[in-house]
Design a protein around this motif. Structure first.
Motif, PDB file in Angstrom:
ATOM      1  N   GLU A 109       0.812  -1.218   0.000  1.00  0.00           N
ATOM      2  CA  GLU A 109       0.000   0.000   0.000  1.00  0.00           C
ATOM      3  C   GLU A 109       0.841   1.262   0.000  1.00  0.00           C
ATOM      4  OE1 GLU A 109      -4.017  -1.549   2.321  1.00  0.00           O
ATOM      5  OE2 GLU A 109      -2.372  -0.665   3.450  1.00  0.00           O
ATOM      6  N   ARG A 110       2.161   1.113   0.070  1.00  0.00           N
ATOM      7  CA  ARG A 110       3.028   2.292   0.051  1.00  0.00           C
ATOM      8  C   ARG A 110       2.906   2.989  -1.308  1.00  0.00           C
ATOM      9  NH1 ARG A 110       8.788   0.697   1.802  1.00  0.00           N
ATOM     10  NH2 ARG A 110       7.511   0.082   3.604  1.00  0.00           N
ATOM     11  N   GLY A 111       2.630   4.255  -1.285  1.00  0.00           N
ATOM     12  CA  GLY A 111       2.442   5.022  -2.515  1.00  0.00           C
ATOM     13  C   GLY A 111       0.987   5.340  -2.801  1.00  0.00           C
ATOM     14  N   LEU A 112       0.068   4.583  -2.200  1.00  0.00           N
ATOM     15  CA  LEU A 112      -1.347   4.875  -2.419  1.00  0.00           C
ATOM     16  C   LEU A 112      -1.747   6.207  -1.788  1.00  0.00           C
ATOM     17  CD1 LEU A 112      -3.058   1.387  -1.933  1.00  0.00           C
ATOM     18  CD2 LEU A 112      -2.111   2.430  -3.999  1.00  0.00           C
ATOM     19  N   GLY A 113      -1.066   6.580  -0.707  1.00  0.00           N
ATOM     20  CA  GLY A 113      -1.344   7.885  -0.099  1.00  0.00           C
ATOM     21  C   GLY A 113      -0.986   9.030  -1.032  1.00  0.00           C
ATOM     22  N   ALA A 114       0.114   8.857  -1.794  1.00  0.00           N
ATOM     23  CA  ALA A 114       0.499   9.898  -2.757  1.00  0.00           C
ATOM     24  C   ALA A 114      -0.532  10.006  -3.874  1.00  0.00           C
ATOM     25  CB  ALA A 114       1.878   9.581  -3.336  1.00  0.00           C
ATOM     26  N   LEU A 115      -1.052   8.867  -4.341  1.00  0.00           N
ATOM     27  CA  LEU A 115      -2.093   8.908  -5.361  1.00  0.00           C
ATOM     28  C   LEU A 115      -3.360   9.575  -4.829  1.00  0.00           C
ATOM     29  CD1 LEU A 115      -1.763   5.355  -6.966  1.00  0.00           C
ATOM     30  CD2 LEU A 115      -0.882   7.528  -7.825  1.00  0.00           C
ATOM     31  N   ASP A 116      -3.693   9.319  -3.583  1.00  0.00           N
ATOM     32  CA  ASP A 116      -4.863   9.951  -2.984  1.00  0.00           C
ATOM     33  C   ASP A 116      -4.669  11.465  -2.889  1.00  0.00           C
ATOM     34  OD1 ASP A 116      -7.428   9.861  -1.524  1.00  0.00           O
ATOM     35  OD2 ASP A 116      -6.212  10.493   0.174  1.00  0.00           O
ATOM     36  N   MET A 117      -3.457  11.889  -2.548  1.00  0.00           N
ATOM     37  CA  MET A 117      -3.176  13.322  -2.453  1.00  0.00           C
ATOM     38  C   MET A 117      -3.298  13.997  -3.821  1.00  0.00           C
ATOM     39  SD  MET A 117       0.139  15.172  -0.769  1.00  0.00           S
ATOM     40  CE  MET A 117       1.265  14.332  -1.899  1.00  0.00           C
ATOM     41  N   VAL A 118      -2.800  13.319  -4.868  1.00  0.00           N
ATOM     42  CA  VAL A 118      -2.909  13.879  -6.217  1.00  0.00           C
ATOM     43  C   VAL A 118      -4.376  13.974  -6.637  1.00  0.00           C
ATOM     44  CG1 VAL A 118      -2.398  13.451  -8.648  1.00  0.00           C
ATOM     45  CG2 VAL A 118      -0.620  13.142  -6.934  1.00  0.00           C
ATOM     46  N   ALA A 119      -5.148  12.931  -6.348  1.00  0.00           N
ATOM     47  CA  ALA A 119      -6.556  12.929  -6.730  1.00  0.00           C
ATOM     48  C   ALA A 119      -7.334  14.048  -6.047  1.00  0.00           C
ATOM     49  CB  ALA A 119      -7.179  11.575  -6.398  1.00  0.00           C
ATOM     50  N   GLN A 120      -6.931  14.417  -4.840  1.00  0.00           N
ATOM     51  CA  GLN A 120      -7.650  15.461  -4.116  1.00  0.00           C
ATOM     52  C   GLN A 120      -7.141  16.858  -4.440  1.00  0.00           C
ATOM     53  OE1 GLN A 120      -8.118  14.832   0.085  1.00  0.00           O
ATOM     54  NE2 GLN A 120      -8.416  12.635  -0.114  1.00  0.00           N
ATOM     55  N   LEU A 121      -5.825  17.007  -4.646  1.00  0.00           N
ATOM     56  CA  LEU A 121      -5.243  18.337  -4.815  1.00  0.00           C
ATOM     57  C   LEU A 121      -5.220  18.813  -6.261  1.00  0.00           C
ATOM     58  CD1 LEU A 121      -2.235  18.355  -2.316  1.00  0.00           C
ATOM     59  CD2 LEU A 121      -4.527  19.296  -2.027  1.00  0.00           C
ATOM     60  N   ALA A 122      -5.201  17.892  -7.218  1.00  0.00           N
ATOM     61  CA  ALA A 122      -5.114  18.320  -8.617  1.00  0.00           C
ATOM     62  C   ALA A 122      -6.291  19.211  -9.029  1.00  0.00           C
ATOM     63  CB  ALA A 122      -5.005  17.102  -9.534  1.00  0.00           C
ATOM     64  N   PRO A 123      -7.556  18.875  -8.694  1.00  0.00           N
ATOM     65  CA  PRO A 123      -8.644  19.807  -9.044  1.00  0.00           C
ATOM     66  C   PRO A 123      -8.523  21.160  -8.344  1.00  0.00           C
ATOM     67  CG  PRO A 123      -9.514  17.635  -8.503  1.00  0.00           C
ATOM     68  CD  PRO A 123      -8.084  17.638  -8.084  1.00  0.00           C
ATOM     69  N   LEU A 124      -8.036  21.140  -7.108  1.00  0.00           N
ATOM     70  CA  LEU A 124      -7.873  22.411  -6.397  1.00  0.00           C
ATOM     71  C   LEU A 124      -6.771  23.251  -7.027  1.00  0.00           C
ATOM     72  CD1 LEU A 124      -8.198  21.187  -2.691  1.00  0.00           C
ATOM     73  CD2 LEU A 124      -9.941  22.212  -4.164  1.00  0.00           C
ATOM     74  N   MET A 125      -5.706  22.589  -7.481  1.00  0.00           N
ATOM     75  CA  MET A 125      -4.641  23.326  -8.174  1.00  0.00           C
ATOM     76  C   MET A 125      -5.174  23.933  -9.468  1.00  0.00           C
ATOM     77  SD  MET A 125      -1.518  20.634  -7.577  1.00  0.00           S
ATOM     78  CE  MET A 125      -0.446  21.503  -8.722  1.00  0.00           C
ATOM     79  N   GLY A 126      -5.982  23.151 -10.196  1.00  0.00           N
ATOM     80  CA  GLY A 126      -6.564  23.695 -11.419  1.00  0.00           C
ATOM     81  C   GLY A 126      -7.494  24.869 -11.151  1.00  0.00           C
ATOM     82  N   LEU A 127      -8.292  24.754 -10.090  1.00  0.00           N
ATOM     83  CA  LEU A 127      -9.181  25.863  -9.723  1.00  0.00           C
ATOM     84  C   LEU A 127      -8.389  27.086  -9.293  1.00  0.00           C
ATOM     85  CD1 LEU A 127     -12.061  26.841  -9.251  1.00  0.00           C
ATOM     86  CD2 LEU A 127     -11.937  25.875  -6.941  1.00  0.00           C
ATOM     87  N   PHE A 128      -7.294  26.861  -8.599  1.00  0.00           N
ATOM     88  CA  PHE A 128      -6.425  27.973  -8.198  1.00  0.00           C
ATOM     89  C   PHE A 128      -5.878  28.699  -9.419  1.00  0.00           C
ATOM     90  CE2 PHE A 128      -2.067  29.417  -7.050  1.00  0.00           C
ATOM     91  CZ  PHE A 128      -2.425  30.402  -6.151  1.00  0.00           C
ATOM     92  N   GLY A 129      -5.436  27.920 -10.426  1.00  0.00           N
ATOM     93  CA  GLY A 129      -4.950  28.548 -11.650  1.00  0.00           C
ATOM     94  C   GLY A 129      -6.044  29.317 -12.380  1.00  0.00           C
TER      95      GLY A 129
END
Length: 233
Positions: A109-129
């Motif tokens: 399961e190592r690395g799944l936390g990073a995928l979860d972070m990308v899934a949650q933060l990527a839309p927010l980064m796009g909205l920020f832009g």
């Protein structure tokens, strides 16, 4: 090197630094997904036919067949079940085997936390832009004064919305892959828990005698009398 610089410049001109950051995140995310798929394939996640055969044989009291099927398995859970089958069973062993299985799950399961972070933060980064782009567009509109050009505003808006689209394009496939990998690990936990519980509480113990034979005392050598014994007069 010049081609890379030109590509970076075009991305910056088109969507700004947020799109460039999302592009880098998407490359790293794709590399992590490929690594996880390779790791699951090498560990043979979800491929436990031999282990299931070994557990079923152990449950029926066939120790030899269970160990033979276990030896044919290349699953990452093989050493865990071997420890449970070959060691003297006790409460301490059960806790140790559970901890060993959980350690192997944690490694997968190592690395799944990073995928979860990308899934949650990527839309927010796009909205920020997008918010930053809209601010810049309205600043240009304000600077134009009375001579407002609608194309200037429209161009700024579609460029700003491009960052939201880029964020969603990164987040959606990442979320799908994360859900799939998480579901696979959940099934692994269910299989391991069921297998270990069967190993520690089989229906037929290895080497046990049938119930009818167990009623005869091995020390006496004869069956006990059924009816009352008549005393000599």
């Amino acid at each position: 090197m010049t081609l890379i610089q030109e590509a970076i410049t075009r991305v910056l001109d088109l969507g700004g630094p947020v799109v460039l950051l999302l592009l880098c995140v998407s490359v790293l995310t794709a590399a992590l997904v490929i690594y996880k798929l390779w790791q699951y394939q090498a560990a043979r996640v979800g491929r436990h036919r031999q282990l299931a055969t070994a557990v079923a044989a152990w449950d029926n009291g066939d120790r030899e067949r269970a160990l033979k099927a276990l030896g044919e398995s290349r699953s990452y859970l093989g050493p865990v079940l071997r420890m449970a089958l070959t060691s003297p069973q006790s409460a301490e062993l059960s806790e140790r085997v559970d901890a060993e299985a959980e350690a192997r799950f944690a490694q997968l399961e190592r690395g799944l936390g990073a995928l979860d972070m990308v899934a949650q933060l990527a839309p927010l980064m796009g909205l920020f832009g997008t918010v930053i782009g809209m601010i810049e567009a309205f600043q240009k509109l304000q600077s134009a004064g009375s001579s407002v050009d609608p194309s200037l505003l429209a161009g700024g808006i579609w460029v700003a919305l491009l960052t939201t689209a880029a964020g969603l394009a990164v987040a959606m496939p990442t979320s799908l892959v994360l859900s799939w990998l998480t579901a696979r690990m959940q099934r692994e936990r269910v299989f391991a828990n069921q297998a270990l519980r069967v190993v520690f509480a089989p229906q037929v113990s290895a080497g046990s005698q049938p119930a009818a034979a167990a009623q005869i005392s091995p020390e006496a050598g004869v069956a006990p009398p059924v009816g009352p014994v008549a005393h000599a007069g």
